[in-house]
Design an enzyme around this catalytic site. Structure first.
Site, short mmCIF file in Angstrom:
data_model
loop_
_atom_site.label_atom_id
_atom_site.label_comp_id
_atom_site.label_asym_id
_atom_site.label_seq_id
_atom_site.Cartn_x
_atom_site.Cartn_y
_atom_site.Cartn_z
N ALA A 57 -7.98 -4.04 17.69
CA ALA A 57 -8.38 -3.27 16.52
C ALA A 57 -7.14 -2.96 15.69
CB ALA A 57 -9.08 -1.97 16.95
N CYS A 58 -7.38 -2.30 14.55
CA CYS A 58 -6.29 -1.90 13.68
C CYS A 58 -5.42 -0.86 14.38
CB CYS A 58 -6.85 -1.30 12.39
SG CYS A 58 -8.07 -2.33 11.55
N GLY A 59 -4.27 -0.60 13.79
CA GLY A 59 -3.39 0.43 14.32
C GLY A 59 -3.38 1.65 13.42
N GLN B 257 -2.27 0.15 9.88
CA GLN B 257 -1.97 -1.28 9.79
C GLN B 257 -3.26 -2.02 10.08
OE1 GLN B 257 0.62 -3.17 9.01
NE2 GLN B 257 -0.12 -5.12 9.74
N PHE C 164 -6.16 -4.88 10.76
CA PHE C 164 -6.54 -6.15 11.36
C PHE C 164 -8.02 -6.35 11.03
CE2 PHE C 164 -7.67 -9.47 14.12
CZ PHE C 164 -6.52 -10.06 14.65
#
Length: 330
Positions: A16-18, A229, A231
């Site tokens: 997953a995203c950060g 960040q 994704f």
């Protein structure tokens, strides 16, 4: 893969995203908090997607409090005067590169600022370094400008001002879209508030501060920083869909998205608000300026907060299905 140990179970790992968050709990603003947020963002680089162009990612960004010291200095340089803190708002606008289309979009915003009884103070060109962008991104990078708006004499307080800014932004997006004042994807208001501002874009984490000169300026001060960040898993990357949004950064995927959108549309004509009053009708289409699950979630949260709900109450009212797994972070 790490081995199971204590409460840790590798079966619970998900791509997953950060997301990261840092705050000074006594609300003491400093550039150090911003720098710490950007440090977190760089450490999250492994959570973001990168294509064949090594500087072209799915997007990264940071949400901070309005940096009053920086903006007062800049307003003075640009020869307009800012009122007291809280009595002015700053926007972050992605605009078309074509000069005529860009001016049409700016005039659309100014039109609704006047119509809603607020005061247009001035504009600022956001200083950026396009050398920080990937070669595949540069041709379509937006022009980024900041409108400064003063609280009108008939707007009683900051909360009422924030609601008017919400109405101004939604009507501007609708006018630009319906009248095709800008090419698809070339216009977006990333934030418009007296309290917070968002610096984001199609930039990899390590290059966000290199792209935005403001983020390296010691006058840019905040007591909090929310970073993200991206994704992307269910939409193509774009400038507007980079996070944070106006209230949240989201690191999961909502699998009930279509059903939730349909429920919002179904509730539209039964909605009323003592706080928003007649302005409620000006906010539709509510989710027209965002087509990802996260953008939609942020739009719904914003409506509830503008309608007078507290943040915890608003979150409890939204999308019960989203509470499974890691779907919410605000």
């Amino acid at each position: 893969m790490m081995q199971a140990r204590g409460l840790y179970d590798p079966r619970n790992e998900h791509d997953a995203c950060g997301v990261g968050f840092v705050a000074q709990i006594k609300n003491r603003k400093s550039h150090a908090i911003v720098a710490q947020g950007l440090g977190i963002l760089c450490n999250l680089e492994h959570r973001g997607a990168v294509g064949a162009d090594p500087l072209a990612g799915d997007g990264a960004g940071i949400l901070i409090q309005i940096p009053d010291r920086l903006f007062r200095d800049e307003a003075k340089r640009l020869e307009f005067i800012l009122p007291e803190t809280g009595d002015y708002a700053v926007g972050m606008m992605f605009l078309p590169r074509d000069a005529e289309s860009r001016r049409d979009c700016e005039e659309a915003l100014e039109k609704f600022v006047r119509a809603e009884g607020q005061i247009m103070l001035g504009w600022r060109d956001v200083p950026v370094q396009e050398s920080a962008l990937g070669e595949s991104i540069k041709p379509n990078a937006p022009v980024i400008r900041q409108p400064f708006i003063g609280r009108g004499p008939d707007t009683p307080d900051i909360d009422a001002f924030e609601r008017k800014l919400f109405v101004i932004r939604k009507q501007t997006h609708k006018l630009v879209r319906e009248n095709k004042l800008a090419a698809a994807g070339s216009f977006y208001i990333a934030s418009l508030s007296t309290r917070t501002i968002v610096y984001k874009g199609m930039v990899i984490a390590a290059r966000l501060a290199a792209f935005y000169d403001d983020l390296r300026d010691e006058r840019l001060e905040s007591a909090l920083a929310l970073v993200h960040q991206r994704f992307s898993t269910n939409t193509f990357p774009s400038w507007e869909l980079a996070h944070p949004f106006r209230f949240l950064a989201h690191n999961g995927e909502i699998n009930t998205l279509r059903g939730n959108i349909n429920w919002m549309m179904a509730r539209r004509h039964s909605m009323t608000s003592k706080v928003l009053g007649d302005d409620l009708a000006k906010l539709w289409p509510l989710i027209g300026d965002g087509n990802s699950d996260s953008a939609t979630l942020d739009n719904c949260l914003e409506l509830l907060l503008a309608g007078g709900y507290s943040l915890p109450h608003a979150l409890m009212m939204m999308i019960p299905e989203a509470w499974s797994g890691n779907d919410l972070m605000h």
